[in-house]
Design a protein around this motif. Structure first.
Motif: not given
Length: 214
Positions: A6-30
């Motif tokens: 997901l990080s590679e496809r989107s160009g968003v670093a993994v730590p940033t993705i985790k931050f977005y998940l915590r901030e509810q900017l991104l839905a949790s994965g299955e």
């Protein structure tokens, strides 16, 4: 896909993705295991949208969360979506020192017969600009406000045409919100391009208008 992909496809670093998940900017994965989750194309699209709203639109995390909620709310009236998008954008608060400028803006609005909410954030922003012109000794720049308003009407018509052309309601809401937030940056960029062209026309010694003025 796993988070690394997901990080590679989107160009968003993994730590940033985790931050977005915590901030509810991104839905949790299955969830596939206690420590693993699977993500799909919708997560890639949402990450790209979040980055655009933050980096290009200049929104805060809180504002992005409100914008995303508007996009995801399929029952939200389109005019409400416009309101949410406008309120999400950085704006100034009304100030007593800007009262005269606010009246000048109101007069321009009245001349065009528009129905505008007094709390529209653009009103305070425009009034503040006119006040700053005056404080800098550049009050003559206030005369551009009417032309700016006419230009804004053309841009607003283009905005609404793009909404009408959207294939379904979900896309219409996303067009309203994203177009409102990112459209300011688009217009600012195009204005700078047009300013250069106009300056060449007026001030370039080899330009025809300059020669005629001499």
């Amino acid at each position: 896909m796993r988070m690394a992909e997901l990080s590679e496809r989107s160009g968003v670093a993994v730590p940033t993705i985790k931050f977005y998940l915590r901030e509810q900017l991104l839905a949790s994965g299955e969830r596939t295991s206690p420590n693993q989750a699977a993500y799909d194309e919708s997560h890639v699209d949402r990450l790209r949208l979040v980055r655009a709203l933050l980096d290009v639109g200049g929104l805060s995390v809180t504002a992005v969360r409100a914008v995303l909620a508007a996009i995801d709310n399929t029952e939200l009236p389109l005019d409400w979506a416009f309101g949410i998008a406008q309120q999400a954008l950085p704006a100034v608060l009304p100030d007593e020192d800007d009262a005269a400028s606010a009246r000048a803006i109101d007069d321009l609005i009245a001349e065009r017969g528009w129905r505008i909410d007094p709390n529209n954030p653009g009103r305070a922003t425009a009034a503040r600009v006119l006040s700053r012109y005056e404080s800098l000794g550049l009050g003559h720049l206030r005369q551009t406000a009417g032309e700016y308003l006419r230009a804004a009407e053309i841009v607003a018509a283009a905005d609404l045409d793009s909404v009408i052309a959207s294939p379904d309601r979900s896309t219409q809401v996303e067009t309203v919100v994203v177009g409102t937030v990112l459209g300011d940056s688009l217009f600012a960029g195009l204005r700078r391009i047009a300013q250069e062209q106009r300056s060449h026309t007026l001030f370039d010694p080899t330009g025809s208008e300059c020669e005629e003025a001499q």
